[in-house]
Design a protein around this motif. Sequence first.
Motif, PDB file in Angstrom:
ATOM      1  N   TYR A   1       0.823  -1.212   0.000  1.00  0.00           N
ATOM      2  CA  TYR A   1       0.000   0.000   0.000  1.00  0.00           C
ATOM      3  C   TYR A   1       0.859   1.264   0.000  1.00  0.00           C
ATOM      4  N   TYR A   2       1.962   1.271   0.785  1.00  0.00           N
ATOM      5  CA  TYR A   2       2.726   2.498   0.971  1.00  0.00           C
ATOM      6  C   TYR A   2       4.037   2.534   0.173  1.00  0.00           C
ATOM      7  N   ILE A   3       4.703   1.406   0.000  1.00  0.00           N
ATOM      8  CA  ILE A   3       6.065   1.419  -0.536  1.00  0.00           C
ATOM      9  C   ILE A   3       6.119   1.085  -2.025  1.00  0.00           C
ATOM     10  N   ILE A   4       5.446   0.007  -2.437  1.00  0.00           N
ATOM     11  CA  ILE A   4       5.553  -0.431  -3.832  1.00  0.00           C
ATOM     12  C   ILE A   4       5.063   0.632  -4.811  1.00  0.00           C
ATOM     13  N   PRO A   5       3.929   1.317  -4.569  1.00  0.00           N
ATOM     14  CA  PRO A   5       3.517   2.370  -5.522  1.00  0.00           C
ATOM     15  C   PRO A   5       4.542   3.482  -5.659  1.00  0.00           C
ATOM     16  N   VAL A   6       5.216   3.838  -4.564  1.00  0.00           N
ATOM     17  CA  VAL A   6       6.247   4.881  -4.624  1.00  0.00           C
ATOM     18  C   VAL A   6       7.407   4.421  -5.501  1.00  0.00           C
ATOM     19  N   ILE A   7       7.827   3.161  -5.318  1.00  0.00           N
ATOM     20  CA  ILE A   7       8.918   2.620  -6.141  1.00  0.00           C
ATOM     21  C   ILE A   7       8.505   2.549  -7.608  1.00  0.00           C
TER      22      ILE A   7
ATOM     23  N   HIS B   1       9.020   4.553 -12.963  1.00  0.00           N
ATOM     24  CA  HIS B   1       8.115   4.685 -14.114  1.00  0.00           C
ATOM     25  C   HIS B   1       7.653   3.317 -14.623  1.00  0.00           C
ATOM     26  N   ILE B   2       7.316   2.452 -13.680  1.00  0.00           N
ATOM     27  CA  ILE B   2       6.770   1.132 -14.010  1.00  0.00           C
ATOM     28  C   ILE B   2       5.283   1.171 -13.714  1.00  0.00           C
ATOM     29  N   GLN B   3       4.476   1.206 -14.766  1.00  0.00           N
ATOM     30  CA  GLN B   3       3.046   1.403 -14.618  1.00  0.00           C
ATOM     31  C   GLN B   3       2.381   0.275 -13.833  1.00  0.00           C
ATOM     32  N   ALA B   4       2.873  -0.957 -14.000  1.00  0.00           N
ATOM     33  CA  ALA B   4       2.231  -2.128 -13.385  1.00  0.00           C
ATOM     34  C   ALA B   4       2.231  -2.049 -11.872  1.00  0.00           C
ATOM     35  N   ILE B   5       3.251  -1.441 -11.286  1.00  0.00           N
ATOM     36  CA  ILE B   5       3.338  -1.375  -9.820  1.00  0.00           C
ATOM     37  C   ILE B   5       3.262   0.068  -9.321  1.00  0.00           C
ATOM     38  N   SER B   6       2.685   0.951 -10.121  1.00  0.00           N
ATOM     39  CA  SER B   6       2.545   2.347  -9.697  1.00  0.00           C
ATOM     40  C   SER B   6       1.369   2.543  -8.751  1.00  0.00           C
ATOM     41  N   GLN B   7       0.587   1.497  -8.558  1.00  0.00           N
ATOM     42  CA  GLN B   7      -0.484   1.517  -7.577  1.00  0.00           C
ATOM     43  C   GLN B   7      -0.404   0.240  -6.743  1.00  0.00           C
ATOM     44  N   ASN B   8      -1.221   0.169  -5.730  1.00  0.00           N
ATOM     45  CA  ASN B   8      -1.224  -0.992  -4.848  1.00  0.00           C
ATOM     46  C   ASN B   8      -1.511  -2.262  -5.660  1.00  0.00           C
TER      47      ASN B   8
END
Length: 279
Positions: free
Chosen positions: A117-123, A128-135
């Motif tokens: 929820y907090y870390i992966i979207p930031v990374i 600039h990886i769209q697949a993991i830009s959100q939870n």
Amino acid sequence: MLFTAPGFFLYSFFFIMPVIMGIYYSTTDWDGITKSYNFIGFDNYLKIFRTGQFTDALFFTIKYTVLLVVFTIVFGLGIAMLLNRKIKGRTFFRGIYFIPAVLSSLTVGLIFNKICYYIIPVIGKFLHIQAISQNPLADKNLAMWVILFVNLWQGLCIPTLLFLAGLQSVPTDLYDGAALDGASAWDIFRYITVPFILPVVSVVFVLTLKGGLMVFDYIKAMTEGGPGNTTRSVAMLIYKHGFTQNKYAFAIAEAIFMGLVVAAISAVQIYFTDKKKAV
């Protein structure tokens, strides 16, 4: 008899009696709260497949279990073979690798929930990886794979330890003799290693199968069965029917059905494993 009586009494009271009572209550319409209920026979069992909820949950559970079993055996055996080699710091890596096994699966699930929820979207946004830009747990296509990864991250420890013990039981003179005869690494693995660790593979298969078919903690902590019920397992469905919808007798029937499925698959697998060992 006197020596075994306390253990037999405790086992009967906390295991055998609840199973018998559960079978009885599954033939009623008890809601789990009121004292009154009616005997309805096998209606609960007949209702299991009348709605699509159980079928969808069963399909997800089977798919999840197949992936879990395959990855556990492949990665567990591969890591065990690496740890079985004489490498520098082998004991240290063995100890570090086993740490996740002592953690609660619910705790691990909650931790990875916050990470997603907090870390992966930031990374994802930074790279600039769209697949993991959100939870990823909110993505229908990624949620199951995240849960599977977390399950493997924690659940590989015990199977790897079992595989490691099995590998260490293989006589080294067989390896030396095969190497002198010019056998390839694949032939050594196929004709020497596999036959000796086949009982361990059987144990790991049954344990992983049971864990996959009854997966609950990770899903409860990470997705609650979402998004859109795409990660709702049979165990999660049983929990919701029994403890949130007060369909207690119906939930028991579902649980008994899944117990029979696990027992049947395990019995078939053990039969073929024993047959293979006999050959």
